[in-house]
Design a protein around this motif. Structure first.
Motif, PDB file in Angstrom:
ATOM      1  N   ALA A 203      43.359  42.279  48.285  1.00  0.00           N
ATOM      2  CA  ALA A 203      42.379  42.628  49.397  1.00  0.00           C
ATOM      3  C   ALA A 203      41.771  44.051  49.195  1.00  0.00           C
ATOM      4  O   ALA A 203      42.386  44.777  48.327  1.00  0.00           O
ATOM      5  N   VAL A 204      40.737  44.455  49.889  1.00  0.00           N
ATOM      6  CA  VAL A 204      39.963  45.548  49.665  1.00  0.00           C
ATOM      7  C   VAL A 204      40.766  46.536  50.873  1.00  0.00           C
ATOM      8  O   VAL A 204      40.310  46.131  51.891  1.00  0.00           O
ATOM      9  N   VAL A 205      40.760  48.022  50.235  1.00  0.00           N
ATOM     10  CA  VAL A 205      40.889  48.984  51.438  1.00  0.00           C
ATOM     11  C   VAL A 205      39.899  49.971  51.267  1.00  0.00           C
ATOM     12  O   VAL A 205      39.822  50.663  50.151  1.00  0.00           O
ATOM     13  N   TYR A 213      42.421  45.967  55.771  1.00  0.00           N
ATOM     14  CA  TYR A 213      42.635  45.231  54.872  1.00  0.00           C
ATOM     15  C   TYR A 213      41.177  44.162  54.686  1.00  0.00           C
ATOM     16  O   TYR A 213      41.284  43.304  55.868  1.00  0.00           O
ATOM     17  N   MET A 214      40.468  44.247  53.814  1.00  0.00           N
ATOM     18  CA  MET A 214      39.181  43.240  53.834  1.00  0.00           C
ATOM     19  C   MET A 214      39.451  42.099  52.806  1.00  0.00           C
ATOM     20  O   MET A 214      39.641  42.653  51.825  1.00  0.00           O
ATOM     21  N   PRO A 215      39.660  40.889  53.261  1.00  0.00           N
ATOM     22  CA  PRO A 215      39.801  39.864  52.371  1.00  0.00           C
ATOM     23  C   PRO A 215      38.644  39.850  51.075  1.00  0.00           C
ATOM     24  O   PRO A 215      37.457  40.404  51.488  1.00  0.00           O
ATOM     25  N   VAL A 216      39.154  39.680  49.929  1.00  0.00           N
ATOM     26  CA  VAL A 216      38.089  39.398  48.751  1.00  0.00           C
ATOM     27  C   VAL A 216      37.664  37.885  48.529  1.00  0.00           C
ATOM     28  O   VAL A 216      38.710  37.307  48.430  1.00  0.00           O
ATOM     29  N   TYR A 217      36.518  37.564  48.582  1.00  0.00           N
ATOM     30  CA  TYR A 217      36.251  36.160  48.335  1.00  0.00           C
ATOM     31  C   TYR A 217      35.231  36.121  47.369  1.00  0.00           C
ATOM     32  O   TYR A 217      34.308  36.889  46.997  1.00  0.00           O
ATOM     33  N   GLU A 218      35.201  35.011  46.400  1.00  0.00           N
ATOM     34  CA  GLU A 218      34.143  34.767  45.471  1.00  0.00           C
ATOM     35  C   GLU A 218      33.729  33.398  45.890  1.00  0.00           C
ATOM     36  O   GLU A 218      34.528  32.164  45.812  1.00  0.00           O
ATOM     37  N   ASN A 219      32.561  33.159  46.556  1.00  0.00           N
ATOM     38  CA  ASN A 219      32.192  31.887  47.110  1.00  0.00           C
ATOM     39  C   ASN A 219      33.030  31.256  48.030  1.00  0.00           C
ATOM     40  O   ASN A 219      33.103  30.089  48.049  1.00  0.00           O
ATOM     41  N   GLU A 220      33.905  32.142  48.693  1.00  0.00           N
ATOM     42  CA  GLU A 220      34.754  31.618  49.750  1.00  0.00           C
ATOM     43  C   GLU A 220      35.797  30.757  49.300  1.00  0.00           C
ATOM     44  O   GLU A 220      36.344  29.899  50.069  1.00  0.00           O
ATOM     45  N   ILE A 225      42.120  36.821  42.357  1.00  0.00           N
ATOM     46  CA  ILE A 225      40.864  37.246  41.357  1.00  0.00           C
ATOM     47  C   ILE A 225      41.139  37.224  39.912  1.00  0.00           C
ATOM     48  O   ILE A 225      40.476  37.240  39.107  1.00  0.00           O
ATOM     49  N   PHE A 226      42.491  37.582  39.548  1.00  0.00           N
ATOM     50  CA  PHE A 226      43.017  37.874  38.326  1.00  0.00           C
ATOM     51  C   PHE A 226      43.838  36.665  37.613  1.00  0.00           C
ATOM     52  O   PHE A 226      44.393  36.513  36.647  1.00  0.00           O
ATOM     53  N   ASN A 227      43.861  35.629  38.441  1.00  0.00           N
ATOM     54  CA  ASN A 227      44.802  34.688  38.147  1.00  0.00           C
ATOM     55  C   ASN A 227      44.132  33.450  37.273  1.00  0.00           C
ATOM     56  O   ASN A 227      43.564  32.601  37.653  1.00  0.00           O
ATOM     57  N   SER A 228      44.615  33.567  35.852  1.00  0.00           N
ATOM     58  CA  SER A 228      44.044  32.957  34.898  1.00  0.00           C
ATOM     59  C   SER A 228      44.617  31.548  35.034  1.00  0.00           C
ATOM     60  O   SER A 228      46.057  31.351  34.967  1.00  0.00           O
TER      61      SER A 228
END
Length: 414
Positions: A203-205, A213-220, A225-228
């Motif tokens: 999350a972003v602080v 804590y603000m959630p991180v979304y990519e196209n919801e 975000i780092f999980n390959s």
């Protein structure tokens, strides 16, 4: 066509023997120090000796990892460790640090040395540098395309070997040189103690609003975000072979015997089929894909081999594995009544149907007829991990057969 080696990981003596039996040409392992898998069981010197003897008796090589990025305090211990390995006699060392390489050349002048992917081997100039220092093989950085590997092959000596990953987990950091684990929890990935923070949820602080804590979304779709996704090139074995790669490396020294057996057996057949007849490889392609999907994995990608990865190579909505089969145990012995001795890995019961996985490619679905403990007492189920059991199945059994159970469609958290 160059002879292609299938190189399989092993985190324990049990898994080493499985890798050998299920098709490895070579196995790479870690000793108790200086490898990049501190949390793996790893091998004592006595286990290394036993593993090498077992592998060599079947024509399989054993390589030992010493691929940490060393600090000053490591160097004296590295030299002492290499003196021990000199007597044990592995087939090669896998090294990334130039200082460790220099110690190996001095201590083990006749030992074959392979340069780890950790050394960021991205161009033919780097390959030639290591060749001139005395290295036999260089492991390509995972960030290379097949076209780049072909270009490297054109510029290096014919007898120099290229090793490249063909299957397994991908690292978020360049050639595996990750600082996140060290930064967050003080466990250094480059010293073998990675906590895999790339699989965590973020999350972003904002600096002036601690605790918000603000959630991180990519196209919801999610926040991982780092999980390959995992690398899988089972559909591209011909392209890998035609690129001039000498050794196909499977990632996974933390994996179970079931994972190692599944991957080794599948790639072994794919390589052998293609070398025998490319049409046979195409004919069996669906079988390879089906079998490789029976190991635990995080969805699949072709990594950098056909160009730079896109957003499609990441998993945004979870950090879980796909798990279609559960490992029940490996046959250690068979008595004169046809019962098999196993160390139980997961629960199963009398009457249920399980699968016997054989090194020759056969999968036999059979019922569990009976279960006994070490004292000869019958049991209806096998609920206790690591319990030694004798199991009667409706199938002919041999040492190193693997027992597994097909599960309903599910995922399990890391």
């Amino acid at each position: 066509m160059r002879k292609t080696e299938l190189l399989i990981p092993a985190g324990s003596l049990e898994v080493l023997k499985t890798a050998v039996v299920y098709g490895a040409d070579a196995v790479y392992i870690g000793g108790e120090a200086f490898g990049l898998r501190a949390k793996a069981k790893n091998f004592s010197n006595e286990e290394i000796r036993e593993g090498i003897a077992f592998a060599h008796s079947r024509g399989v090589k054993v390589y030992i990892t010493a691929n940490i990025l060393a600090h000053n305090d490591d160097l004296a211990g590295v030299e002492a460790y290499f003196q021990e390995l000199k007597e044990i006699g592995p087939d090669a060392l896998i090294i990334s640090d130039p200082g460790v390489f220099a110690i190996a050349r001095k201590t083990l002048p006749d030992m074959e040395i392979h340069i780890s992917t950790q050394a960021n081997n991205t161009n033919y100039g780097t390959y030639l540098f290591w060749w001139n220092q005395g290295a036999k093989r260089v492991v390509s950085a995972r960030e290379l395309s097949l076209e780049e590997i072909k270009e490297i092959r054109k510029h290096i000596p014919e007898e120099m070997e290229i090793e490249s990953f063909i299957h397994g987990a991908m690292c978020i950091s360049y050639s595996g040189r990750c600082l996140l684990s060290n930064y967050f929890v003080g466990r250094d990935a480059n010293q073998g103690a990675c906590t895999h923070p790339c699989r965590w949820k973020y999350a972003v602080v904002e600096e002036t609003r601690p605790g918000e804590y603000m959630p991180v979304y990519e196209n919801e779709r999610g926040t991982f975000i780092f999980n390959s996704k995992d690398l899988c090139m089972i559909e591209h074995v011909p392209e890998m072979m035609e690129a001039g790669i000498d050794s196909f490396k499977i990632e996974g020294r933390m994996k179970t015997a079931l994972y190692v057996a599944t991957v080794a057996r599948t790639y072994r057949k794919a390589i052998d089929d293609y070398q025998k007849d490319p049409a046979l490889y195409q004919q069996n392609l669906e079988w390879y894909k089906e079998e490789i999907g029976k190991c635990t994995y995080r969805e699949f990608t072709t990594g950098f081999y056909f160009g730079k990865p896109t957003h499609e190579t990441q998993i945004y909505d979870n950090n879980t594995y796909v798990k279609n089969y559960t490992y029940l145990g490996t046959v250690e012995a068979v008595d004169d009544q046809g019962r098999c001795r196993i160390e139980q890995k997961n629960k199963f019961t009398v009457g249920e149907r399980i699968e016997v996985m054989k090194p020759d490619g056969r999968n036999l679905e059979v019922p569990v007829k009976s279960i006994w403990n070490e004292d000869g007492e019958p049991q209806e189920s096998a609920p206790h991990p690591k319990q030694i059991l004798w199991v009667e199945l409706d199938a002919p059994l041999e040492q190193y057969d693997i027992l597994r159970r097909r599960e309903p469609e599910l995922v399990t958290v890391m």
